[in-house]
Design a protein around this motif. Structure first.
Motif, PDB file in Angstrom:
ATOM      1  N   LYS A 197       2.794 -31.194  16.362  1.00 14.65           N
ATOM      2  CA  LYS A 197       2.079 -31.176  17.643  1.00 14.65           C
ATOM      3  C   LYS A 197       0.826 -30.308  17.589  1.00 14.65           C
ATOM      4  O   LYS A 197      -0.204 -30.643  18.193  1.00 14.65           O
ATOM      5  N   LEU A 198       0.911 -29.175  16.884  1.00 13.05           N
ATOM      6  CA  LEU A 198      -0.233 -28.253  16.822  1.00 13.05           C
ATOM      7  C   LEU A 198      -1.186 -28.587  15.678  1.00 13.05           C
ATOM      8  O   LEU A 198      -2.260 -27.995  15.573  1.00 13.05           O
ATOM      9  N   GLY A 199      -0.788 -29.517  14.805  1.00 13.19           N
ATOM     10  CA  GLY A 199      -1.638 -29.839  13.661  1.00 13.19           C
ATOM     11  C   GLY A 199      -1.686 -28.702  12.664  1.00 13.19           C
ATOM     12  O   GLY A 199      -2.709 -28.480  12.012  1.00 13.19           O
ATOM     13  N   ALA A 200      -0.577 -27.976  12.539  1.00 20.48           N
ATOM     14  CA  ALA A 200      -0.508 -26.814  11.645  1.00 20.48           C
ATOM     15  C   ALA A 200       0.191 -27.195  10.342  1.00 20.48           C
ATOM     16  O   ALA A 200       0.972 -28.147  10.281  1.00 20.48           O
ATOM     17  N   HIS A 201      -0.097 -26.427   9.289  1.00 18.03           N
ATOM     18  CA  HIS A 201       0.474 -26.697   7.972  1.00 18.03           C
ATOM     19  C   HIS A 201       1.508 -25.659   7.560  1.00 18.03           C
ATOM     20  O   HIS A 201       2.105 -25.789   6.498  1.00 18.03           O
ATOM     21  N   SER A 202       1.705 -24.652   8.372  1.00 17.60           N
ATOM     22  CA  SER A 202       2.676 -23.609   8.046  1.00 17.60           C
ATOM     23  C   SER A 202       3.130 -22.941   9.334  1.00 17.60           C
ATOM     24  O   SER A 202       2.490 -23.069  10.386  1.00 17.60           O
ATOM     25  N   ARG A 203       4.228 -22.200   9.226  1.00 17.00           N
ATOM     26  CA  ARG A 203       4.711 -21.439  10.376  1.00 17.00           C
ATOM     27  C   ARG A 203       3.668 -20.425  10.833  1.00 17.00           C
ATOM     28  O   ARG A 203       3.465 -20.228  12.028  1.00 17.00           O
ATOM     29  N   LEU A 204       3.032 -19.772   9.874  1.00 20.12           N
ATOM     30  CA  LEU A 204       2.037 -18.756  10.218  1.00 20.12           C
ATOM     31  C   LEU A 204       0.869 -19.378  10.969  1.00 20.12           C
ATOM     32  O   LEU A 204       0.402 -18.844  11.982  1.00 20.12           O
ATOM     33  N   GLN A 205       0.363 -20.515  10.482  1.00 17.06           N
ATOM     34  CA  GLN A 205      -0.746 -21.165  11.164  1.00 17.06           C
ATOM     35  C   GLN A 205      -0.334 -21.615  12.566  1.00 17.06           C
ATOM     36  O   GLN A 205      -1.100 -21.478  13.525  1.00 17.06           O
ATOM     37  N   ALA A 206       0.889 -22.133  12.692  1.00 24.53           N
ATOM     38  CA  ALA A 206       1.381 -22.537  14.012  1.00 24.53           C
ATOM     39  C   ALA A 206       1.420 -21.346  14.962  1.00 24.53           C
ATOM     40  O   ALA A 206       1.065 -21.458  16.144  1.00 24.53           O
ATOM     41  N   LEU A 207       1.833 -20.194  14.431  1.00 25.54           N
ATOM     42  CA  LEU A 207       1.922 -18.990  15.253  1.00 25.54           C
ATOM     43  C   LEU A 207       0.536 -18.547  15.719  1.00 25.54           C
ATOM     44  O   LEU A 207       0.330 -18.195  16.885  1.00 25.54           O
ATOM     45  N   VAL A 208      -0.438 -18.581  14.817  1.00 26.11           N
ATOM     46  CA  VAL A 208      -1.809 -18.200  15.174  1.00 26.11           C
ATOM     47  C   VAL A 208      -2.367 -19.140  16.237  1.00 26.11           C
ATOM     48  O   VAL A 208      -2.978 -18.705  17.227  1.00 26.11           O
ATOM     49  N   LEU A 209      -2.160 -20.445  16.056  1.00 28.74           N
ATOM     50  CA  LEU A 209      -2.660 -21.421  17.028  1.00 28.74           C
ATOM     51  C   LEU A 209      -1.970 -21.251  18.381  1.00 28.74           C
ATOM     52  O   LEU A 209      -2.615 -21.331  19.424  1.00 28.74           O
ATOM     53  N   ALA A 210      -0.660 -21.007  18.347  1.00 28.34           N
ATOM     54  CA  ALA A 210       0.075 -20.814  19.600  1.00 28.34           C
ATOM     55  C   ALA A 210      -0.407 -19.573  20.339  1.00 28.34           C
ATOM     56  O   ALA A 210      -0.509 -19.569  21.572  1.00 28.34           O
ATOM     57  N   ALA A 211      -0.717 -18.521  19.595  1.00 24.23           N
ATOM     58  CA  ALA A 211      -1.237 -17.302  20.222  1.00 24.23           C
ATOM     59  C   ALA A 211      -2.606 -17.550  20.842  1.00 24.23           C
ATOM     60  O   ALA A 211      -2.894 -17.100  21.953  1.00 24.23           O
ATOM     61  N   ARG A 212      -3.458 -18.294  20.130  1.00 17.46           N
ATOM     62  CA  ARG A 212      -4.781 -18.625  20.674  1.00 17.46           C
ATOM     63  C   ARG A 212      -4.671 -19.431  21.960  1.00 17.46           C
ATOM     64  O   ARG A 212      -5.476 -19.280  22.884  1.00 17.46           O
ATOM     65  N   ALA A 213      -3.641 -20.291  22.015  1.00 18.60           N
ATOM     66  CA  ALA A 213      -3.459 -21.138  23.199  1.00 18.60           C
ATOM     67  C   ALA A 213      -2.709 -20.413  24.319  1.00 18.60           C
ATOM     68  O   ALA A 213      -2.529 -20.985  25.396  1.00 18.60           O
ATOM     69  N   GLY A 214      -2.283 -19.175  24.069  1.00 20.26           N
ATOM     70  CA  GLY A 214      -1.580 -18.421  25.086  1.00 20.26           C
ATOM     71  C   GLY A 214      -0.118 -18.804  25.251  1.00 20.26           C
ATOM     72  O   GLY A 214       0.511 -18.459  26.254  1.00 20.26           O
ATOM     73  N   VAL A 215       0.429 -19.500  24.255  1.00 22.40           N
ATOM     74  CA  VAL A 215       1.819 -19.950  24.319  1.00 22.40           C
ATOM     75  C   VAL A 215       2.782 -18.814  23.998  1.00 22.40           C
ATOM     76  O   VAL A 215       3.891 -18.757  24.531  1.00 22.40           O
ATOM     77  N   VAL A 216       2.389 -17.906  23.102  1.00 24.50           N
ATOM     78  CA  VAL A 216       3.251 -16.807  22.706  1.00 24.50           C
ATOM     79  C   VAL A 216       2.524 -15.474  22.854  1.00 24.50           C
ATOM     80  O   VAL A 216       1.300 -15.423  22.906  1.00 24.50           O
ATOM     81  N   ARG A 217       3.323 -14.405  22.894  1.00 23.45           N
ATOM     82  CA  ARG A 217       2.790 -13.041  22.880  1.00 23.45           C
ATOM     83  C   ARG A 217       3.136 -12.445  21.526  1.00 23.45           C
ATOM     84  O   ARG A 217       4.315 -12.276  21.211  1.00 23.45           O
ATOM     85  N   LEU A 218       2.132 -12.188  20.728  1.00 25.46           N
ATOM     86  CA  LEU A 218       2.389 -11.623  19.401  1.00 25.46           C
ATOM     87  C   LEU A 218       3.016 -10.254  19.535  1.00 25.46           C
ATOM     88  O   LEU A 218       2.571  -9.407  20.313  1.00 25.46           O
ATOM     89  N   GLY A 219       4.061 -10.011  18.780  1.00 24.38           N
ATOM     90  CA  GLY A 219       4.779  -8.750  18.851  1.00 24.38           C
ATOM     91  C   GLY A 219       5.862  -8.757  19.911  1.00 24.38           C
ATOM     92  O   GLY A 219       6.630  -7.822  20.021  1.00 24.38           O
ATOM     93  N   GLY A 220       5.902  -9.827  20.689  1.00 25.40           N
ATOM     94  CA  GLY A 220       6.961  -9.942  21.700  1.00 25.40           C
ATOM     95  C   GLY A 220       6.718  -9.122  22.935  1.00 25.40           C
ATOM     96  O   GLY A 220       7.554  -9.041  23.813  1.00 25.40           O
ATOM     97  N   GLY A 221       5.498  -8.450  23.053  1.00 25.97           N
ATOM     98  CA  GLY A 221       5.253  -7.611  24.218  1.00 25.97           C
ATOM     99  C   GLY A 221       4.795  -8.377  25.419  1.00 25.97           C
ATOM    100  O   GLY A 221       4.594  -9.546  25.397  1.00 25.97           O
TER     101      GLY A 221
END
Length: 221
Positions: A197-221
């Motif tokens: 869905k995110l067009g990512a090639h790895s878990r790390l890239q998916a995480l970076v894209l999700a953070a940019r989109a505001g889907v996740v809070r890095l560090g869990g804060g």
């Protein structure tokens, strides 16, 4: 006399710039600000009006590009020089699209900063028309990429968002499965769907894209 507005949230750096410009013939620091709000207030107070701005992009309450656009619309003769620690060319491009005459990194030598200001003061161009055109194209591509990212992120299910948030908190695939009460195989299936869905090639890239989109809070804060 060039009336200068300095917009920089690090007070010590801003005050050092103020000393440089006040010591330079033909320049006068007419206002200083550490936020967009302060800069807007300083610009409204300035009489006679400002002619040059040295502006950071990453301010506590927003993007310096917004300010550049506002000041240029109010006074087309206003020249803006971006002085930033950012290496993101897309950010630089948005500033140029908003009307910045040039972009310098904060590691630039003092002489380079003052030389750019002097050139702007006499109406010289810091960038060629070709450079400006390329920057504007880059800004357009950046906006389109962000739009696509937001659309892709909107397709994530609530469960996929939970998987991503757990990943953002540093959990392994097994730990994610345990937290969300699913099997490891199910967790992997969710992750495959997320990557697609995110067009990512790895878990790390998916995480970076999700953070940019505001889907996740890095560090869990």
């Amino acid at each position: 006399m060039q009336r200068v507005l300095l917009v920089e949230d690090h007070a010590a750096f801003r005050q050092a710039l103020a000393l440089l410009f006040d010591a330079e013939p033909g320049f006068e620091v007419a206002g200083q600000a550490g936020t967009l709000k302060e800069a807007r207030r300083a610009a409204l107070r300035a009489r006679p009006r400002l002619t040059l701005g040295v502006i950071d992009l990453n301010l506590p309450d927003g993007d310096g590009s917004e300010l550049i656009g506002e000041l240029r619309r109010r006074n087309p003769e206003f020249a803006a020089l971006v002085l930033t620690a950012s290496l993101d060319r897309a950010e630089h491009a948005r500033a140029v699209e908003a009307g910045a005459a040039g972009v310098l990194h904060k590691s630039a030598e003092v002489d380079e900063i003052l030389d750019a200001a002097r050139r702007l003061a006499v109406g010289e161009q810091l960038m060629s028309p070709q450079e400006v055109s390329e920057m504007i194209r880059l800004a357009g591509r950046s906006r389109e990429e962000e739009r696509l990212l937001r659309e892709n992120a909107a397709r994530l299910t609530p469960r996929e968002r939970e998987v991503l948030q757990a990943l953002a908190e540093g959990l392994s695939n097994r730990e994610i499965a345990e937290r969300l009460h699913m099997s490891v195989d199910t967790e992997r299936t969710h992750m495959v769907n997320i990557l697609n869905k995110l067009g990512a090639h790895s878990r790390l890239q998916a995480l970076v894209l999700a953070a940019r989109a505001g889907v996740v809070r890095l560090g869990g804060g």
